[in-house]
Design a protein around this motif. Structure first.
Motif, PDB file in Angstrom:
ATOM      1  N   MET A 227     -28.966 -41.940  89.215  1.00  0.00           N
ATOM      2  CA  MET A 227     -29.404 -40.842  90.065  1.00  0.00           C
ATOM      3  C   MET A 227     -28.233 -40.129  90.723  1.00  0.00           C
ATOM      4  N   LEU A 228     -27.117 -40.852  90.845  1.00  0.00           N
ATOM      5  CA  LEU A 228     -25.938 -40.239  91.460  1.00  0.00           C
ATOM      6  C   LEU A 228     -25.105 -39.458  90.442  1.00  0.00           C
ATOM      7  N   GLY A 229     -25.574 -39.413  89.196  1.00  0.00           N
ATOM      8  CA  GLY A 229     -24.801 -38.761  88.134  1.00  0.00           C
ATOM      9  C   GLY A 229     -24.228 -37.399  88.497  1.00  0.00           C
ATOM     10  N   PRO A 230     -25.074 -36.442  88.869  1.00  0.00           N
ATOM     11  CA  PRO A 230     -24.546 -35.109  89.207  1.00  0.00           C
ATOM     12  C   PRO A 230     -23.548 -35.165  90.366  1.00  0.00           C
ATOM     13  N   THR A 231     -23.861 -35.990  91.387  1.00  0.00           N
ATOM     14  CA  THR A 231     -22.922 -36.131  92.498  1.00  0.00           C
ATOM     15  C   THR A 231     -21.586 -36.634  91.985  1.00  0.00           C
TER      16      THR A 231
ATOM     17  N   ARG B 211     -27.554 -50.491  89.283  1.00  0.00           N
ATOM     18  CA  ARG B 211     -27.268 -50.131  87.901  1.00  0.00           C
ATOM     19  C   ARG B 211     -28.383 -49.286  87.294  1.00  0.00           C
ATOM     20  N   LEU B 212     -29.621 -49.622  87.648  1.00  0.00           N
ATOM     21  CA  LEU B 212     -30.759 -48.961  87.010  1.00  0.00           C
ATOM     22  C   LEU B 212     -31.219 -47.702  87.734  1.00  0.00           C
TER      23      LEU B 212
ATOM     24  N   TYR C  89     -36.966 -47.173  93.501  1.00  0.00           N
ATOM     25  CA  TYR C  89     -36.562 -48.557  93.722  1.00  0.00           C
ATOM     26  C   TYR C  89     -37.760 -49.486  93.563  1.00  0.00           C
ATOM     27  N   HIS C  90     -38.906 -49.032  94.094  1.00  0.00           N
ATOM     28  CA  HIS C  90     -40.117 -49.858  93.955  1.00  0.00           C
ATOM     29  C   HIS C  90     -40.466 -50.028  92.490  1.00  0.00           C
TER      30      HIS C  90
END
Lengths: 327, 312
Positions: free
Chosen positions: B226-230, B220-221, B204-205
């Motif tokens: 990062m939640l793709g596999p979930t 969005r970025l 995030y930073h």
């Protein structure tokens, strides 16, 4: 200024989540509240959460205690000049008095007396407990072998386990039903339990867990002269308690709540009904206003054990249930 | 060495033998059995079964009864899956960003996943009862509130009465969907909450340094990729669970599957044909279609996860 904006956002979030929480909680509220109210209050949709709890007459109780010939004659005998109708009226007044009850008590007492709810609960316990115990007895040694023993064909067996993870029981319900029927086993505890004795998910879960157990632990046990059989039950079982607990929650919750399979194999015998099946039958018994109180009381009794356990040990439960996602 | 490995050999097979036997008898053979039965007109206790080839499947593709089944099932699956995932993700994001009260919402939203669905469906059907139920009573109590009448559906309902929900064919399947979402989204929320904890803070930073200023940009970025596999996981299990809807329909409708078969979901059809009407051949064909849906979903998931793994 930012602090102000932030708290506004926070408030907005709480408002949104609160609306969601109210909708989610609504049926639980309706269930509990209705289970406490009198038929009149249910029909008119009044009385708040607890209802007024005004004394009411239990009509079933009155019907059950309808004065018989002998009682009426005895009353006429006891007092001169009392005619039959008068005696009847007098006894009935007494009966109505003893049948007076509070709505909440009426609903819960009828839940247990109109249908054999206690038996259903007992069935639920017998079925879920036997399923879990058998699943562990079958899965634990297999998981140990797949994780820690090198034997020819191991990969093939594990491949089969992975393949079987894809199979939903619903898809094979009909052949299983036929097989059980041919064996004369439908309408028996066996029919409720047998199809679940093999939990490929349990094997998979415990194998993953056993992979993390150090080999040294097992080697040490072998050095002490333990056979493989005692290693499974005396070393691996205690080591697997956290995984077993998660699996237990998963297994018990899904089988206590399962409706489909009992519905398929228990076709007539009410004495084998599991709680969800019994509740559905209760509903079939008729849907007028006076039945809703007892029906909601039954629903409360059936839903309560798992919900209360969940509220007491949320983290464990969420862990156990989310594992089911892997199934 | 050779003795220990021989011992391991023996112990290994001894330990997997019970599981393997049960796996073959209870899971694998019945699949073959269902496949074979789906080409016959078998019925329990009936005359000798005849081979009918693809006739059962043909019926499913052509008869209106099964078109109702396909329509109801797809409506349910395609409504419940996106809604329960969207609400699950939304709830997870909101809850995670809260300063206090997160545990409370998490508990409440997960509660339906614990409660016996049959019991809760019966409770919902009571709450939705046109005269006794709390839903219509509450809606009706808002009648006369000026601004709500701008909503034409509400205005209309105030004059002509609120829907029967379960008894009206234009509402029935949607009501079933509603209960499905109600029951399922908390489960997805928990999976997303777990997924969110694994998103590294530093990302995030970094995104902020790169000019991602709004919360939407950060989502969005960083969060969403990062939640793709979930998400792959959540979509698959939600699809699978949606295909398995049965309790709600049985809890709502004692007989049949709603007005004009509008809630004739696939497992209900299988149960009705295979068990209640003892037409096991056609029931098995329905079961095979059901199985195909589940297997295809799972295979797609595996492919997607493999792809993700390549990126990582």
């Amino acid at each position: 200024m930012t602090a102000h904006r932030f708290s506004l956002a926070e408030t907005l979030k709480h408002v949104m989540l609160m609306v969601g929480a109210l909708i989610v909680a609504l049926p639980f509220y309706v269930m509990l509240s209705t289970s406490l109210k009198s038929p009149g209050e249910i029909e008119r949709n009044e009385g708040g959460f607890f209802g007024a709890q005004a004394v009411m007459t239990d009509e079933y109780c009155v019907k059950r205690n309808e004065p018989d010939r002998a009682a009426i004659e005895a009353a006429m005998h006891k007092r001169e000049g009392l005619d039959e109708a008068g005696a009847r009226r007098e006894i009935l007044a007494g009966v109505r008095e003893t049948c007076a009850t509070r709505p909440a008590i009426f609903n819960y007492v009828s839940a247990f007396s109109q249908a054999p709810l206690l038996l259903y609960l007992l069935n639920g316990i017998i079925v879920t407990a036997s399923i879990f115990l058998l699943q562990v007895m079958v899965a634990l040694p297999a998981a140990y072998a797949l994780a820690k023993l090198k034997f020819w064909g191991r990969d093939l067996v594990f491949g089969l386990v992975l393949f079987c993870l894809l199979i939903p029981i619903h898809a094979i319900a009909l052949p299983l039903y036929i097989a059980l029927a041919k064996l004369g086993l439908t309408n028996s505890y066996a029919a409720l339990v047998i199809p679940w004795t093999i939990s490929v998910f349990g094997i998979f879960l415990m194998r993953q867990f056993f992979m993390t157990v150090p080999d040294e632990l097992i080697d040490a046990a072998r050095m002490d002269g333990m056979g493989e059989f005692s290693i499974v039950w005396k070393v691996m079982l205690p080591a697997a308690v956290p995984a077993l607990l998660a699996f237990a929650i998963f297994s018990v919750v899904s089988h206590w709540n399962d409706y489909f399979w009992p519905r398929v194999v228990v076709t007539g015998d009410r004495s084998l009904f599991t709680p969800p099946l019994g509740l559905h039958e209760f509903r079939g018994g008729g849907g007028d206003g006076s039945l809703y109180g007892p029906m909601m009381a039954s629903a409360t009794v059936i839903v309560a054990p798992l919900v209360v356990a969940f509220l007491l040990a949320q983290r464990r439960f969420i862990e156990g249930i989310t594992l089911s996602g892997m199934k | 060495m050779s003795t220990t490995s021989r011992a391991a050999q023996r112990a290994g097979w001894a330990f997997v033998a019970p599981a393997l036997t049960l796996m073959v008898l209870i899971l694998l053979l019945p699949i073959a059995g269902a496949a074979v039965l789906s080409f016959t007109d078998y019925s329990l206790g009936g005359a000798a079964p005849g081979w009918v080839g693809l006739e059962n499947y043909q019926k499913i593709l052509t008869q209106s009864r099964y078109q109702a089944m396909i329509e109801a099932t797809l409506t349910y699956v395609l409504t419940v899956t996106p809604l329960s995932i969207g609400l699950g993700l939304g709830a997870a994001l909101l809850i995670r960003s809260l300063r206090w009260g997160a545990a409370f919402y998490k508990t409440v939203f997960f509660l339906p996943a614990m409660a016996t669905l049959m019991a809760m469906s019966i409770v919902w059907s009571f709450a939705l009862h046109p005269t006794l139920g709390v839903i219509n009573a509450t809606l009706a109590s808002f009648c006369g509130t000026g601004w709500l009448h701008a909503w034409s559906w509400f205005d209309e309902s105030c004059r002509t009465g609120f829907p029967l929900w379960l008894g009206d064919r234009s509402y029935a399947i949607w009501t079933v969907c509603f209960v499905g979402v109600w029951q399922g989204f908390g489960f997805n929320m928990v999976l997303y909450l777990a997924g969110l904890t694994s998103v590294p803070r530093e990302l995030y930073h970094a995104a902020e340094m790169d000019g991602a200023r709004t919360a939407w940009d950060r989502f969005r970025l960083v969060t969403w990729p990062m939640l793709g596999p979930t998400t792959v996981f959540v979509v698959t299990i939600t699809l699978i669970r949606s295909f398995q809807v049965f309790d709600i329909v049985e809890g709502f409708y004692e007989q049949g599957a709603g007005p004009s078969r509008s809630a004739y979901v696939i497992l209900f059809a299988m149960y009705e044909k295979g068990i209640r009407e003892n037409l096991i051949g056609i029931g098995a064909a329905i079961a095979m279609i059901f199985l195909a849906c589940i297997v295809v979903t799972s295979l797609i998931q595996q492919r997607m996860l493999e792809k993700k793994a390549h990126y990582a």
